[in-house]
Motif scaffolding. Structure first.
Motif, PDB file in Angstrom:
ATOM      1  N   GLY A 147      13.338  10.739  -2.864  1.00 13.92           N
ATOM      2  CA  GLY A 147      14.052   9.798  -2.345  1.00 13.92           C
ATOM      3  C   GLY A 147      13.112   9.493  -1.205  1.00 13.92           C
ATOM      4  N   TYR A 148      12.201  10.495  -0.771  1.00 12.29           N
ATOM      5  CA  TYR A 148      11.384  10.266   0.545  1.00 12.29           C
ATOM      6  C   TYR A 148       9.944  10.148   0.089  1.00 12.29           C
ATOM      7  CZ  TYR A 148      15.865  12.229   2.621  1.00 12.29           C
ATOM      8  OH  TYR A 148      16.735  12.201   3.338  1.00 12.29           O
ATOM      9  N   ALA A 149       9.813   9.266  -1.080  1.00 11.42           N
ATOM     10  CA  ALA A 149       8.238   9.822  -1.569  1.00 11.42           C
ATOM     11  C   ALA A 149       7.526   8.528  -0.593  1.00 11.42           C
ATOM     12  CB  ALA A 149       8.471   9.493  -3.134  1.00 11.42           C
ATOM     13  N   ALA A 150       8.114   7.402  -0.064  1.00  6.80           N
ATOM     14  CA  ALA A 150       7.701   6.488   0.456  1.00  6.80           C
ATOM     15  C   ALA A 150       7.288   6.710   1.725  1.00  6.80           C
ATOM     16  CB  ALA A 150       8.768   4.841   0.339  1.00  6.80           C
ATOM     17  N   SER A 151       8.669   7.186   2.113  1.00  7.73           N
ATOM     18  CA  SER A 151       7.940   8.094   3.291  1.00  7.73           C
ATOM     19  C   SER A 151       6.740   9.037   3.441  1.00  7.73           C
ATOM     20  CB  SER A 151       9.214   8.707   4.802  1.00  7.73           C
ATOM     21  OG  SER A 151      10.299   7.811   4.079  1.00  7.73           O
TER      22      SER A 151
ATOM     23  N   LEU B 163       3.268  13.699  -4.926  1.00 10.39           N
ATOM     24  CA  LEU B 163       4.563  13.679  -3.438  1.00 10.39           C
ATOM     25  C   LEU B 163       5.603  12.907  -4.473  1.00 10.39           C
ATOM     26  CD1 LEU B 163       2.467  12.210  -0.363  1.00 10.39           C
ATOM     27  CD2 LEU B 163       3.405  14.890  -1.025  1.00 10.39           C
ATOM     28  N   ALA B 164       5.494  12.082  -5.028  1.00 14.53           N
ATOM     29  CA  ALA B 164       6.664  11.464  -5.629  1.00 14.53           C
ATOM     30  C   ALA B 164       7.150  12.160  -6.363  1.00 14.53           C
ATOM     31  CB  ALA B 164       6.478  10.247  -6.347  1.00 14.53           C
TER      32      ALA B 164
ATOM     33  N   ALA C 184       0.595  -1.197   0.148  1.00 13.48           N
ATOM     34  CA  ALA C 184       0.451  -0.058  -0.231  1.00 13.48           C
ATOM     35  C   ALA C 184       0.975   1.600  -0.024  1.00 13.48           C
ATOM     36  CB  ALA C 184      -0.586   0.211   1.307  1.00 13.48           C
ATOM     37  N   VAL C 185       1.572   0.810   0.894  1.00 10.07           N
ATOM     38  CA  VAL C 185       2.641   3.011   0.681  1.00 10.07           C
ATOM     39  C   VAL C 185       4.359   1.979   0.296  1.00 10.07           C
ATOM     40  CG1 VAL C 185       1.503   3.073   3.019  1.00 10.07           C
ATOM     41  CG2 VAL C 185       3.384   1.644   2.842  1.00 10.07           C
ATOM     42  N   VAL C 186       4.359   1.014  -0.144  1.00 10.90           N
ATOM     43  CA  VAL C 186       6.370   1.128  -0.930  1.00 10.90           C
ATOM     44  C   VAL C 186       6.341   1.202  -2.012  1.00 10.90           C
ATOM     45  CG1 VAL C 186       8.289  -0.359  -0.488  1.00 10.90           C
ATOM     46  CG2 VAL C 186       7.159   0.024   1.359  1.00 10.90           C
ATOM     47  N   VAL C 187       5.226   0.974  -2.412  1.00 13.20           N
ATOM     48  CA  VAL C 187       4.926   0.970  -4.420  1.00 13.20           C
ATOM     49  C   VAL C 187       5.129   2.507  -4.712  1.00 13.20           C
ATOM     50  CG1 VAL C 187       3.518   0.131  -6.148  1.00 13.20           C
ATOM     51  CG2 VAL C 187       3.093  -1.517  -4.266  1.00 13.20           C
ATOM     52  N   ALA C 188       4.334   2.969  -4.455  1.00 10.59           N
ATOM     53  CA  ALA C 188       5.059   4.214  -4.507  1.00 10.59           C
ATOM     54  C   ALA C 188       6.771   4.807  -5.047  1.00 10.59           C
ATOM     55  CB  ALA C 188       4.070   5.185  -3.822  1.00 10.59           C
ATOM     56  N   GLY C 189       7.485   3.877  -3.908  1.00 11.12           N
ATOM     57  CA  GLY C 189       8.562   4.121  -3.592  1.00 11.12           C
ATOM     58  C   GLY C 189       9.010   3.358  -5.021  1.00 11.12           C
ATOM     59  N   SER C 190       8.730   2.342  -5.259  1.00 14.42           N
ATOM     60  CA  SER C 190       8.989   0.862  -5.738  1.00 14.42           C
ATOM     61  C   SER C 190       9.144   1.901  -7.025  1.00 14.42           C
ATOM     62  CB  SER C 190       9.121   0.159  -5.964  1.00 14.42           C
ATOM     63  OG  SER C 190       8.922  -0.567  -4.335  1.00 14.42           O
ATOM     64  N   ILE C 191       8.111   2.695  -7.801  1.00 13.84           N
ATOM     65  CA  ILE C 191       8.050   3.402  -9.233  1.00 13.84           C
ATOM     66  C   ILE C 191       8.683   4.016  -9.288  1.00 13.84           C
ATOM     67  CG2 ILE C 191       5.920   4.409 -10.358  1.00 13.84           C
ATOM     68  CD1 ILE C 191       4.007   2.484  -8.611  1.00 13.84           C
TER      69      ILE C 191
ATOM     70  N   ILE D  93      15.887   4.641  14.159  1.00 15.90           N
ATOM     71  CA  ILE D  93      14.060   5.098  14.882  1.00 15.90           C
ATOM     72  C   ILE D  93      14.011   7.072  14.341  1.00 15.90           C
ATOM     73  CG2 ILE D  93      13.314   4.480  16.897  1.00 15.90           C
ATOM     74  CD1 ILE D  93      14.322   2.635  17.323  1.00 15.90           C
ATOM     75  N   ARG D  94      14.495   7.357  15.108  1.00 20.66           N
ATOM     76  CA  ARG D  94      14.674   9.154  14.944  1.00 20.66           C
ATOM     77  C   ARG D  94      14.026   9.460  13.866  1.00 20.66           C
ATOM     78  NH1 ARG D  94      17.938  14.143  14.808  1.00 20.66           N
ATOM     79  NH2 ARG D  94      19.706  12.147  14.837  1.00 20.66           N
ATOM     80  N   LEU D  95      14.804   9.153  12.807  1.00 19.94           N
ATOM     81  CA  LEU D  95      14.965  10.025  11.693  1.00 19.94           C
ATOM     82  C   LEU D  95      14.054   9.046  10.156  1.00 19.94           C
ATOM     83  CD1 LEU D  95      18.716  10.849  11.225  1.00 19.94           C
ATOM     84  CD2 LEU D  95      16.508  12.436  11.817  1.00 19.94           C
ATOM     85  N   SER D  96      14.104   7.190  10.942  1.00 23.11           N
ATOM     86  CA  SER D  96      12.840   6.644   9.850  1.00 23.11           C
ATOM     87  C   SER D  96      12.038   6.453  10.031  1.00 23.11           C
ATOM     88  CB  SER D  96      13.911   5.726   8.918  1.00 23.11           C
ATOM     89  OG  SER D  96      14.846   6.312   9.030  1.00 23.11           O
ATOM     90  N   LEU D  97      11.862   5.923  11.677  1.00 23.92           N
ATOM     91  CA  LEU D  97      10.497   5.602  12.143  1.00 23.92           C
ATOM     92  C   LEU D  97       9.625   6.729  12.213  1.00 23.92           C
ATOM     93  CD1 LEU D  97      11.138   2.830  14.430  1.00 23.92           C
ATOM     94  CD2 LEU D  97      10.836   2.981  11.224  1.00 23.92           C
ATOM     95  N   PHE D  98       9.604   7.456  11.999  1.00 23.22           N
ATOM     96  CA  PHE D  98       8.875   9.013  12.951  1.00 23.22           C
ATOM     97  C   PHE D  98       8.756   9.983  11.251  1.00 23.22           C
ATOM     98  CE2 PHE D  98      10.036   6.662  16.729  1.00 23.22           C
ATOM     99  CZ  PHE D  98       8.758   6.946  17.438  1.00 23.22           C
ATOM    100  N   ARG D  99       9.779  10.084  10.742  1.00 25.42           N
ATOM    101  CA  ARG D  99       9.991  10.590   9.778  1.00 25.42           C
ATOM    102  C   ARG D  99       8.089  11.160   9.284  1.00 25.42           C
ATOM    103  NH1 ARG D  99      13.897   9.333   5.049  1.00 25.42           N
ATOM    104  NH2 ARG D  99      15.090  10.787   6.313  1.00 25.42           N
ATOM    105  N   PRO D 100       7.629  10.132   8.006  1.00 26.14           N
ATOM    106  CA  PRO D 100       6.535  10.235   8.141  1.00 26.14           C
ATOM    107  C   PRO D 100       5.590  11.151   8.953  1.00 26.14           C
ATOM    108  CG  PRO D 100       6.358   8.019   8.440  1.00 26.14           C
ATOM    109  CD  PRO D 100       7.934   8.549   8.975  1.00 26.14           C
ATOM    110  N   ILE D 101       5.759  10.496  10.818  1.00 25.81           N
ATOM    111  CA  ILE D 101       4.596  11.602  11.251  1.00 25.81           C
ATOM    112  C   ILE D 101       5.464  13.147  10.980  1.00 25.81           C
ATOM    113  CG2 ILE D 101       3.599  11.601  13.755  1.00 25.81           C
ATOM    114  CD1 ILE D 101       4.155   8.828  14.149  1.00 25.81           C
ATOM    115  N   HIS D 102       6.269  13.154  11.146  1.00 28.27           N
ATOM    116  CA  HIS D 102       7.337  14.341  11.300  1.00 28.27           C
ATOM    117  C   HIS D 102       6.756  14.822   9.865  1.00 28.27           C
ATOM    118  CE1 HIS D 102      10.552  17.717  11.519  1.00 28.27           C
ATOM    119  NE2 HIS D 102      10.876  17.194  10.759  1.00 28.27           N
ATOM    120  N   LEU D 103       6.575  14.506   8.806  1.00 24.00           N
ATOM    121  CA  LEU D 103       6.164  15.159   7.834  1.00 24.00           C
ATOM    122  C   LEU D 103       4.960  15.900   7.273  1.00 24.00           C
ATOM    123  CD1 LEU D 103       7.597  12.842   4.982  1.00 24.00           C
ATOM    124  CD2 LEU D 103       8.588  15.468   5.531  1.00 24.00           C
TER     125      LEU D 103
END
Length: 512
Positions: A427-431, A421-422, A166-173, A274-284
């Protein structure tokens, strides 16, 4: 994995080492960055995912898009299954919907926070394989184990795992296609995923009518098990990880051990990840205006289909449809989704015109579908609201025609805004899309729970009018993006860094 990029090496190769390694660089299609610190892709490198053969891209893209289609259809299939399973388990309608629909989406919401960052740091392929295999197992648990606990666990964990396609396909494309080609593949992905939303209830009700609700999940387990086997045939598409492997081979063959790949995804330790990646979507979501607005609008449009899984069948049953045939109006939504092809053709013409004129392609140049879709969604919902019982009694075709408009608009919201968004965050499209998925899943989980009570208490006409009024408010956003989108992106450190990384690593001849 911060937005500042990789830090300078303390042990750089000397000029002699650079001369020694140059033949290997030429052989591998690699080159030094201008400062001589790192190794990056060269323009013609065939190993870069954007330079893969068309057959390879088609297989990989087609398979992961089909995976998203099927897991999405399984998600909405839970609505009809809930209606039939609640008698077996002695559940209220709301609790049954929560167990079979909402719980899956809560799992998807949580997975949507975790998995995109994992895919950016650790790659796509293994995530696809492991998640699809486990998805199959948990579907089988729902379809075989005769207990409410099994349903709850199976639906939650299968939803959690479905967050990956649901969310990673955008990054793969984004990995495999430049902006020109990405228009079509983001569109294809959105069409397929949204058709999965609409086809899921139909698939479910007809399986239930001929077999039982458990077979919905048994069949899902079989199909995803087959997909798991096919996924072993795809390639890793995250360019930074592919480059790391290339440089590792280069170190081995050249004997120069201090060669370093340019890797903006590098995470020095778990804490940083954890700080930059797991919480990046919320931060964005909370700091990026574009992500915030896109998330809200995409979430409402997407959740609308989940609301319809509960609202549409009773409306059409009041018009004389049988229980099974009352799900067929979802086909009108599918027809509307297909009309998006006309908008993509016009998008293609716009892109070609800008290229012929030598005008740099901007993300805002591809917002035509959103500019059209916003007012069409409002019109479609107002039309539907006042062509259905109890206030209005006209032929069912009249209200079904409105569903075609709604299907078109929902798809435009999804495909165009995902593409925006992409293009904006690259490079941060998936996040970025994970932030959208976070709100989309939570709204989709909530809408079916109150849909029946809302439509019963207010009447279908007033309830639908509330949705139409909300869609009308959305009509102010397309002009805002078209006029001020570039300036908003210019203020975003994530968008600026993504563009910088692209320019340092890009291999495209046209656009970004």
């Amino acid at each position: 994995m911060g937005i500042k990029g990789a830090s300078a090496s303390q042990d750089l190769p000397g000029m002699e080492d650079q001369r020694d390694v140059q033949p290997f660089l030429d052989e591998y299609g690699l080159e030094y960055t201008p400062d001589g610190q790192f190794i990056r892709w060269s323009f013609s490198n065939k190993k870069h995912p954007r330079n893969w053969p068309a057959s390879r891209k088609i297989y990989d893209t087609g398979l992961i898009i089909f995976l998203d289609l099927f897991t999405t259809s399984v998600s909405t299939a839970g609505s009809a299954a809930a209606d039939h399973a609640r008698d077996e388990f002695g559940l209220s309608k709301t609790l049954a919907v929560f167990l079979f629909v909402s719980l899956s989406l809560v799992g998807q919401m949580i997975g949507g926070i975790i998995f995109p960052a994992c895919s950016e740091a650790f790659g796509r392929k293994n995530l696809y394989i492991v998640s699809t295999g486990l998805f199959s197992i948990f579907c089988l648990i729902v379809g075989v184990v005769p207990s409410i606990a099994a349903v709850a666990i199976g639906r939650f964990l299968s939803g959690f795992l479905s967050a990956i396609p649901a969310v990673v396909v955008a990054g793969s494309i984004e990995d495999m296609y430049n902006a020109k080609d990405r228009v079509w593949f983001i569109f294809l992905w959105a069409v397929v995923a949204n058709m999965g939303l609409a086809l899921g209830p139909i698939m479910s009700i007809y399986i239930i009518a001929r077999l039982s609700w458990r077979w919905v999940f048994r069949i899902s387990a079989i199909v995803t098990a087959i997909i798991t086997l096919l996924l072993f045939g795809i390639r890793e598409s995250r360019p930074s990880l592919v480059l790391e492997k290339q440089v590792a081979r280069l170190r081995s063959e050249s004997g120069i051990t201090n060669l370093k790949a340019l890797n903006p995804d590098h995470t020095p330790d778990l804490k940083t990840f954890i700080r930059l990646s797991l919480f990046r979507p919320i931060h964005l979501f909370f700091t990026e205006p574009i992500v915030f607005m896109v998330a809200i609008m995409s979430a409402v449009a997407f959740a609308l289909i989940y609301l319809f899984t509960e609202a549409l069948p009773p409306i059409y049953m009041s018009m004389g449809f049988s229980t099974t045939s009352s799900y067929l109006p979802f086909l009108a939504i599918c027809i509307g989704i297909l009309f998006g092809l006309l908008t993509r053709i016009q998008d293609h013409r716009i892109i070609l015109r800008y290229q012929e004129q030598g005008i740099p392609l901007e993300p805002e140049h591809k917002l035509l579908g959103f500019s059209i879709g916003a007012p069409i969604l409002a019109v479609g919902l107002w039309w539907f609201a006042w062509t259905i019982p109890p206030a209005v009694h006209v032929h069912w075709l009249i209200s079904t025609a409105a569903l075609i408009l709604i299907g078109y608009a929902v798809n435009e919201f999804d495909s165009v805004l995902a593409g925006y968004l992409a293009d904006s965050y690259m490079g941060y499209a998936a996040s970025g899309f994970a932030a959208v998925q976070l709100l989309r899943s939570s709204m989709s989980a909530a809408f079916p729970l109150f849909a029946t009570d809302m439509f019963d208490a207010l009447g279908a006409n007033v309830a639908s009018s509330i949705l139409a009024a909300l869609a009308t408010v959305f009509c102010i956003v397309p002009p805002l993006f078209n006029r001020h989108g570039r300036r908003i992106r210019g203020l975003s450190k994530f968008a600026k860094h993504s563009l910088q990384v692209y320019r340092e690593n890009g291999v495209d001849k046209h656009g970004f």
